[in-house]
Design an enzyme around this catalytic site. Structure first.
Site, PDB file in Angstrom:
ATOM      1  N   LYS A  39       8.462  -6.282  -7.962  1.00 54.18           N
ATOM      2  CA  LYS A  39       8.540  -5.690  -9.293  1.00 54.18           C
ATOM      3  C   LYS A  39       9.964  -5.950  -9.781  1.00 54.18           C
ATOM      4  CE  LYS A  39       5.237  -1.895  -8.567  1.00 54.18           C
ATOM      5  NZ  LYS A  39       4.436  -2.496  -7.492  1.00 54.18           N
ATOM      6  N   LYS A  63      -8.286  -1.398  -4.358  1.00 57.33           N
ATOM      7  CA  LYS A  63      -7.588  -0.294  -3.698  1.00 57.33           C
ATOM      8  C   LYS A  63      -8.456   0.270  -2.582  1.00 57.33           C
ATOM      9  CE  LYS A  63      -4.108   0.346  -6.733  1.00 57.33           C
ATOM     10  NZ  LYS A  63      -2.681   0.459  -6.412  1.00 57.33           N
TER      11      LYS A  63
HETATM   12 MG    MG Z   1       0.580  -2.234  -4.346  1.00 58.29          MG
END
Ligand code: MG
Length: 337
Positions: A247, A140
């Site tokens: 997703k 991240k």
């Molecule tokens: Mg992501």
């Protein structure tokens, strides 16, 4: 006319460790497991796992739609759930696929990406994950100061053996100028892709992302930009040249979407929506059935729940099909009793 019996059990499952999301810290996951039984005694399981902060329908809306289906829905009423309720539709599709039976075929095993914590903590964790055998990592970024993160990026890359790959995920943190600086920086480094450099809600986000994807050699991936079925359709229509992070638990027509992506020869990453093992198994079966190149799975997050009975397949460098099929949705269903 097909008639089914639909049973629904709500879950509310604390995470082992609270997760940082776009909405701050999140301590538990709420959703439903579904069981659909047909008149021949067959049964299939599904999961409705909305992520409201990600932009899906709300828990209240899911609850309302499930209540309206009642305990004996017809095939027509199942098909009539509105398309914007992607999580409910996806959960019902999982249960119907379970009724149709048969695990997917596909390769024996698929690689899994290891998630690294933001900041300097990544440097320690990467060593441990390398030792376990992971070769694809996700870090991240857009969390700290850019100069610090660039320094850490090179430290991190310096620890990776040849052939290992690093994905960066900015979670929409950058503006155009910062995204350009990062993509310039990445151009001569072995970065697999940069995920969601700018926010899905940014002004002219589509033009901005198309521009970034066209101007730099490092592939750009969409994640937060893909919440609903209609988003995937729109980006396909725009000819998105980068990666799609999918997703599947959020998409109302998973099969149709995957067919469209396949026809477009799109690059996809199958990714978790923080589901239990029921939703994870369904999503991962699609990953095993995917006929294009399968990039390392974004499912390296389990164990996730305090009660490990609800976890998907434990994070390992490779997910074997046999391990996936060892998840028995009925066990999770019974655990909610
Ligand atoms: Mg992501």
């Amino acid at each position: 006319m097909d008639a089914y019996r639909l049973d629904v059990r709500r879950y509310s499952l604390p995470f082992r460790t609270p997760l940082r999301t776009a909405h701050g810290l999140c301590a538990e996951r709420a959703g439903w497991l579904l069981r659909l039984t047909d008149d021949r005694g067959g049964e299939g399981f599904g999961e409705v796992a909305p992520l409201e902060w990600f932009g899906t329908e709300s828990l209240a809306e899911c609850e309302d739609l499930l209540a309206r289906l009642g305990d004996a829905p017809s095939a027509e009423s199942l098909a009539a759930v509105p398309a914007h309720a992607g999580c409910v539709r996806s959960g019902l599709a999982m249960a119907l696929a379970g009724l149709a039976g048969g695990p997917a075929g596909g390769p024996e095993a698929l690689p899994v990406a290891a998630l690294l914590p933001a900041g300097r903590a990544a440097l320690e964790v990467v060593e441990a994950r390398l030792e376990l055998g992971f070769r694809v990592f996700k870090w991240k970024v857009g969390v700290g100061a850019v100069a610090d993160e660039w320094g850490m990026l090179d430290d991190l890359l310096g620890r990776l053996p040849a052939g290992a790959r690093l994905r960066l995920d900015a979670n929409g943190a950058w503006d155009r100028r910062m995204a350009e600086r990062w993509l310039e920086r990445c151009a001569d480094r072995p970065i697999e892709h940069v995920e969601q450099p700018v926010a899905a809600q940014a002004r002219s986000a589509q033009d901005l992302l198309m521009g970034l994807a066209g101007d730099y050699p490092t592939p750009v991936a969409l994640d937060e930009s893909l919440v609903h079925q209609a988003d995937v359709d729109r980006w396909l229509q725009a000819g998105w040249p980068g990666v799609y992070v999918l997703k599947l638990s959020l998409l109302s027509d998973v099969r149709g979407t995957l067919d469209a992506l396949r026809r477009a020869e799109a690059r996809v990453v199958f990714s978790s929506a923080l589901e239990t093992g029921v939703g994870a198994q369904a999503a991962l079966r699609h990953a095993f059935a995917w006929t294009g190149a399968v990039r390392a799975l974004g499912f390296g997050l389990y164990p996730l729940f305090s009660d490990s009975r609800f976890d998907g397949p434990f994070a390992a460098p490779f997910l074997r099909r046999g391990d996936l099929e060892r998840i028995d949705p009925r066990t999770l269903w019974n655990a909610l009793n």
